[in-house]
Design an enzyme around this catalytic site. Structure first.
Site, mmCIF file in Angstrom:
data_model
loop_
_atom_site.group_PDB
_atom_site.id
_atom_site.type_symbol
_atom_site.label_atom_id
_atom_site.label_comp_id
_atom_site.label_asym_id
_atom_site.label_seq_id
_atom_site.Cartn_x
_atom_site.Cartn_y
_atom_site.Cartn_z
ATOM 1 N N ARG A 299 73.180 63.191 5.526
ATOM 2 C CA ARG A 299 72.335 63.784 4.479
ATOM 3 C C ARG A 299 71.087 62.946 4.262
ATOM 4 N NH1 ARG A 299 72.194 68.220 1.979
ATOM 5 N NH2 ARG A 299 74.217 68.774 2.820
ATOM 6 N N HIS B 29 68.860 63.750 7.157
ATOM 7 C CA HIS B 29 68.353 65.108 6.940
ATOM 8 C C HIS B 29 67.215 65.111 5.925
ATOM 9 C CE1 HIS B 29 68.604 69.050 4.775
ATOM 10 N NE2 HIS B 29 68.551 69.502 6.012
#
Length: 196
Positions: A35, A38
């Site tokens: 994450r 990302h």
């Protein structure tokens, strides 16, 4: 948490995993690493981040049991959209030897007490102040960004022995700090709910 994942996010994760093998990470570490990458489109976080799976497991339980979440700035709070947070920066004042960010951490500590999850993505002085308090955190996500004090404050966090997510370089910021918290927030509570 029931969360509808947009097709763009699905495709983004597919491309991320095509460029970087994250399968060797334990589940929560993998969730945080992916994450954060990302959020920043920066694959170097895979080797820059520092965390312990056991600490993440305890923090995940605390988070899903209702532990307060404290942020250093509103930008970090804005990135945590599925959970109320505490940010006392608007109430804080700077003074001799005390930045406004550090004062905000003092005010938040007075409000939430022990067992909170602290998410610091902007101000190294906020992280430094937290380390002087007897906060007994469930987790400190210490990812302040910058060329002055960021590396040193994150090193001090790691040396403190507190349960933490940090990184070694100057990189960091509000987006990656909130992403690290969201990784724990979005991760399923029961392993049978896990998806890749």
């Amino acid at each position: 948490m029931n969360r509808v994942v947009h097709p763009i996010e699905v495709e983004s994760y597919r491309r991320l995993r095509a460029r970087l093998d994250t399968s060797h990470f334990p589940p929560l570490t993998r969730a945080v690493v992916e994450r954060v990458i990302h959020s920043a489109a920066d694959l170097e976080y895979a080797t820059d981040l520092v965390m312990d799976e056991g600490d993440l497991e305890k923090a995940h339980t605390a988070l899903h049991s209702g532990a307060p979440v404290v942020t250093d700035v509103e930008m970090v709070a804005a990135g945590i959209t599925r959970r109320e947070t505490v940010c006392r920066l608007r109430d804080a004042e700077s003074g001799p030897g005390l930045t406004r960010s550090a004062h905000a951490i003092r005010l938040a500590h007075e409000q939430v007490g022990p067992g909170a999850i602290w998410v610091i993505g902007n101000a190294p002085t906020a992280l430094e102040e937290l380390l002087t308090l007897d906060a007994a955190p469930a987790l400190v996500i210490g990812l302040p960004v910058g060329f002055v004090g960021a590396v040193e404050s994150k090193a001090a966090l790691r040396e403190s022995g507190l349960p933490a997510v940090s990184n070694v370089s100057e990189k960091g910021g509000s987006a990656v700090a909130s992403a690290a918290l969201n990784a724990l927030l979005y991760h399923p509570i029961h392993p049978s709910e896990e998806t890749s």
